[in-house]
Design an enzyme around this catalytic site. Structure first.
Site, PDB file in Angstrom:
ATOM      1  N   LYS A 118      42.794  27.507  40.647  1.00  0.00           N
ATOM      2  CA  LYS A 118      42.802  28.932  40.267  1.00  0.00           C
ATOM      3  C   LYS A 118      43.161  29.750  41.501  1.00  0.00           C
ATOM      4  CE  LYS A 118      38.885  31.429  39.402  1.00  0.00           C
ATOM      5  NZ  LYS A 118      38.961  32.458  40.456  1.00  0.00           N
ATOM      6  N   GLU A 120      43.895  34.082  42.789  1.00  0.00           N
ATOM      7  CA  GLU A 120      43.729  35.488  42.425  1.00  0.00           C
ATOM      8  C   GLU A 120      45.042  36.249  42.564  1.00  0.00           C
ATOM      9  OE1 GLU A 120      40.469  37.249  44.602  1.00  0.00           O
ATOM     10  OE2 GLU A 120      39.050  35.739  43.890  1.00  0.00           O
ATOM     11  N   GLU A 187      38.195  39.595  35.304  1.00  0.00           N
ATOM     12  CA  GLU A 187      36.876  39.849  35.914  1.00  0.00           C
ATOM     13  C   GLU A 187      36.578  41.343  36.001  1.00  0.00           C
ATOM     14  OE1 GLU A 187      35.839  37.772  39.537  1.00  0.00           O
ATOM     15  OE2 GLU A 187      34.001  38.951  39.751  1.00  0.00           O
TER      16      GLU A 187
HETATM   17  O1  KIV Z   1      34.602  32.231  42.390  1.00  0.00           O
HETATM   18  C1  KIV Z   1      34.176  32.349  41.232  1.00  0.00           C
HETATM   19  O2  KIV Z   1      33.046  31.957  40.904  1.00  0.00           O
HETATM   20  C2  KIV Z   1      35.051  32.970  40.251  1.00  0.00           C
HETATM   21  C3  KIV Z   1      34.453  33.327  38.926  1.00  0.00           C
HETATM   22  C4  KIV Z   1      33.540  34.470  39.113  1.00  0.00           C
HETATM   23  C5  KIV Z   1      35.464  33.558  37.888  1.00  0.00           C
HETATM   24  O3  KIV Z   1      36.187  33.205  40.515  1.00  0.00           O
END
Ligand code: KIV
Length: 272
Positions: A118, A120, A187
Site C-alpha cells: 500500500k 499513500e 481515510e
Molecule cells: O498505517 C495504517 O495503519 C493505515 C491504516 C490506518 C489504513 O494506513
C-alpha cells in the site's frame, strides 16, 4: 514437485472482485499472534506503518523505515494463513520515482512473502501505481488523510468537510483506479464524499473514518480492542484489552508481593 504448504490465501484480484458485494473486513496487524487470531475473520491484514506510532512510540509515521516494515511484515505473514497480507510502503521508500518504488516494493514482497503493498497518494502517485501494477506488484492506494504528509498538511485533519475540496479528492480516487490500484483506502473523509467516491470508482473502497457505504472497513487493531490510550472519534471500541492486561498484571504483582505465587500447582517437584 512442489513442497509448499497447500494453503490458499485470498489474493488482491479476489479483493477487487468484491466491489459492491459483501463488505470486505480488514484490520491492521503487526505481530504473528494477532495475525493468527484475526486470520479467521478478516479478508486482509494490513501491516500498516501506523506501527511506528502504535508499537514504537513515534509521534508520526514519518520515521518508519523499510527494515521495520519488513520485520513486522514477516511476522504477520508467518501468523496468518488465509488472509491477504498487505504491507505499507514507508515514507521515503516510493515517492522519488517509479523505479525506486519498484525496487523497494519488490524487496518488501520478496522478503516478507506478502501479497500486496500500500502507498499513500492520489493523482501524483498514479504513474508509480501503474508502473508497479504492470510489473507484478498489486498496489492498494490510500487517499483522503494521508498521515505520511502530516508535516505538509499540518495535522491529522478530516478531509472533504468543505464541498469545494471534493473535486480534487474525487480526481485522486479516479486516478488511482485508472492507474491499476486493486483497492483504495479512504481515510478520515466526510461521509457523503466517501459514499460518492464508492459509487463512482470501479475498485473497492476501504473506509477508515469514512462511510458505511464503503466496500469495506479497516481499523487499527489496537484502537478497536481498547488498547490505545487515545483514539480518533470514528473508532468504536469492541473490547477492553488494555484494562484486561492491566488487571492481569496488577493481580500478578499482588500475588508475587504476598508470596502466593508460585503456589504448589505451578512449581516442579523433584523426580525420584
Ligand atoms: O498505517 C495504517 O495503519 C493505515 C491504516 C490506518 C489504513 O494506513
Amino acid at each position: 514437485m512442489s513442497v509448499q504448504k497447500q494453503v490458499r490465501r485470498i489474493t488482491a484480484p479476489e479483493i477487487t472482485a468484491r466491489k459492491g458485494g459483501e463488505p470486505i473486513v480488514s484490520l491492521t496487524s503487526y505481530h504473528a499472534h494477532t495475525a493468527q487470531i484475526a486470520d479467521k475473520y478478516v479478508d486482509f491484514l494490513l501491516v500498516g506503518d501506523s506501527l511506528g506510532m502504535v508499537m514504537h512510540g513515534f509521534e508520526s509515521t514519518v520515521p518508519v523505515t523499510l527494515e521495520l516494515m519488513i520485520m513486522h511484515g514477516k511476522a504477520v505473514v508467518r501468523g496468518a494463513e488465509r488472509a491477504l497480507v498487505v504491507v505499507d510502503m514507508p515514507f521515503g521508500s516510493y515517492e522519488e520515482s517509479p523505479s525506486v518504488a519498484f525496487r523497494n516494493a519488490a524487496k518488501i514482497m520478496k522478503e516478507t512473502d506478502c501479497g500486496a503493498v500500500k502507498l499513500e497518494g492520489g493523482k501524483h502517485m498514479a504513474e508509480t501505481i501503474s508502473y508497479l501494477a504492470n510489473r507484478g506488484i498489486p498496489v492498494m492506494a490510500h487517499i483522503g488523510l494521508t498521515p505520511q504528509s502530516i508535516n505538509t498538511i499540518g495535522g491529522f485533519k478530516t478531509q472533504g468537510r468543505k464541498k469545494d475540496q471534493w473535486a480534487a479528492i474525487e480526481e485522486d480516487a479516479q486516478a488511482v483506479a485508472e492507474a491499476g490500484a486493486f483497492a483504495v483506502v479512504l481515510e478520515a473523509m466526510a461521509e457523503p464524499l466517501a459514499a460518492r467516491i464508492t459509487k463512482a470508482v470501479p475498485i473497492p473502497t476501504i473506509g477508515i473514518g469514512a462511510s458505511v457505504e464503503c466496500d469495506g472497513q479497516i481499523l487499527v487493531m489496537e484502537d478497536m480492542m481498547g488498547l490505545s490510550p487515545r483514539v480518533p472519534k470514528f473508532v468504536k471500541e469492541f473490547g477492553k484489552v488494555g484494562k484486561a492486561i492491566e488487571r492481569a498484571i496488577k493481580l500478578y504483582s499482588e500475588d508475587v508481593r504476598d508470596r502466593s505465587f508460585p503456589a504448589n500447582e505451578h512449581t516442579y517437584d523433584v523426580k525420584d
